[in-house]
Design a protein around this motif. Structure first.
Motif, short mmCIF file in Angstrom:
data_model
loop_
_atom_site.label_atom_id
_atom_site.label_comp_id
_atom_site.label_asym_id
_atom_site.label_seq_id
_atom_site.Cartn_x
_atom_site.Cartn_y
_atom_site.Cartn_z
N SER A 216 0.89 -0.98 0.12
CA SER A 216 -0.07 -0.14 -0.06
C SER A 216 0.99 1.28 0.05
O SER A 216 2.29 1.06 -0.35
CB SER A 216 -0.91 0.13 1.23
OG SER A 216 -1.86 1.09 1.24
N LYS B 296 -5.05 -2.76 5.63
CA LYS B 296 -4.42 -2.21 4.47
C LYS B 296 -3.13 -1.41 4.78
O LYS B 296 -2.85 -0.67 3.76
CB LYS B 296 -5.36 -1.32 3.76
CG LYS B 296 -5.96 -0.26 4.78
CD LYS B 296 -7.02 0.44 4.13
CE LYS B 296 -7.71 1.57 5.16
NZ LYS B 296 -8.79 2.42 4.36
N ASP C 265 0.69 -0.77 4.78
CA ASP C 265 1.96 -1.10 3.78
C ASP C 265 2.93 -1.89 4.75
O ASP C 265 3.50 -1.39 5.72
CB ASP C 265 2.45 -0.06 3.03
CG ASP C 265 3.46 -0.46 2.21
OD1 ASP C 265 3.43 -1.17 1.26
OD2 ASP C 265 4.83 0.14 2.20
#
Length: 216
Positions: free
Chosen positions: A77, A133, A135
């Motif tokens: 992400s 979500k 990263d």
């Protein structure tokens, strides 16, 4: 809106670049002969895609934030901060919110040539799923809450990305055997949203990644 009875509906034809008429009887249609798309008006002023014979391409692009290697089953992400990380947002995949669409294919591209990823794209009806979500953090998609509430739509599996020729860029097409996939958007959103996971460990720091979907 209140239910209305169609009476004097009209059928228009023109180019996609033509301005669709205002004041047309509700229920009237407009056929774009250069795209094959048909639009309908429920209120004599707004026009919504009714049906399309051709697929359309929607795209989401991110620059990954992590400067360190990804472990297997990490999220890819744009932020390592929970309140700043985004889903991969594919907007206007169909003509109206709460409608049914068809996913026909997918492609992933990057300006990185470290390609051992075998990425997996999990798809949702919302940009705020319960699934994580962030990263470069562990991917828990899809969590049970997203499944039980109908937010989770399914997954798309890609092979490892491949470098083409002398270019440093790489890409991969999703396995064709997965398609078509039918999906239902939420009642307030005509897009779909993704969480991308790497299935294998990879060094992939601060690179741009683009995902393209073909939908109808």
């Amino acid at each position: 809106m209140a239910v209305k009875k169609e009476t004097r509906t009209q059928r228009f034809i023109g180019l996609s670049t033509d301005t669709k008429p205002t004041g047309a009887e509700f229920g009237s249609t407009f056929f774009e002969f250069n795209t094959g798309d048909t639009y309908i008006t429920p209120d004599s002023s707004n026009w919504y895609l009714k049906e399309s014979i051709n697929p359309r391409r929607v795209k989401a692009v991110m620059t990954l934030s992590a400067a360190t290697a990804y472990a297997s089953f990490d999220v890819l992400s744009d932020s390592i901060s929970a309140d700043k990380a985004h889903t991969w947002d594919f907007t206007s995949v169909i003509g109206y919110a709460g409608g049914v669409g068809e996913l026909l294919g997918a492609q992933i591209q990057s300006n990185a040539n470290v390609c051992s990823l075998e990425p997996v794209l999990f798809l949702y009806t919302t940009s705020s799923p319960v699934s994580a979500k962030i990263d470069n953090a562990a991917c828990n998609s899809p969590v049970h809450t997203d499944i039980s509430t109908g937010v989770f739509l399914g997954r798309v599996n890609f092979p490892n990305l491949t470098v083409q020729g002398a270019s440093a860029d790489s890409n991969a097409m999703a396995f064709a055997s997965q398609f078509p996939v039918y999906f239902l958007t939420s009642s307030t959103d005509n897009g779909i949203h993704g969480i991308l996971m790497t299935a294998t460990a990879a060094t992939f720091p601060s690179k741009e990644v683009a995902i393209t979907l073909w939908v109808r």
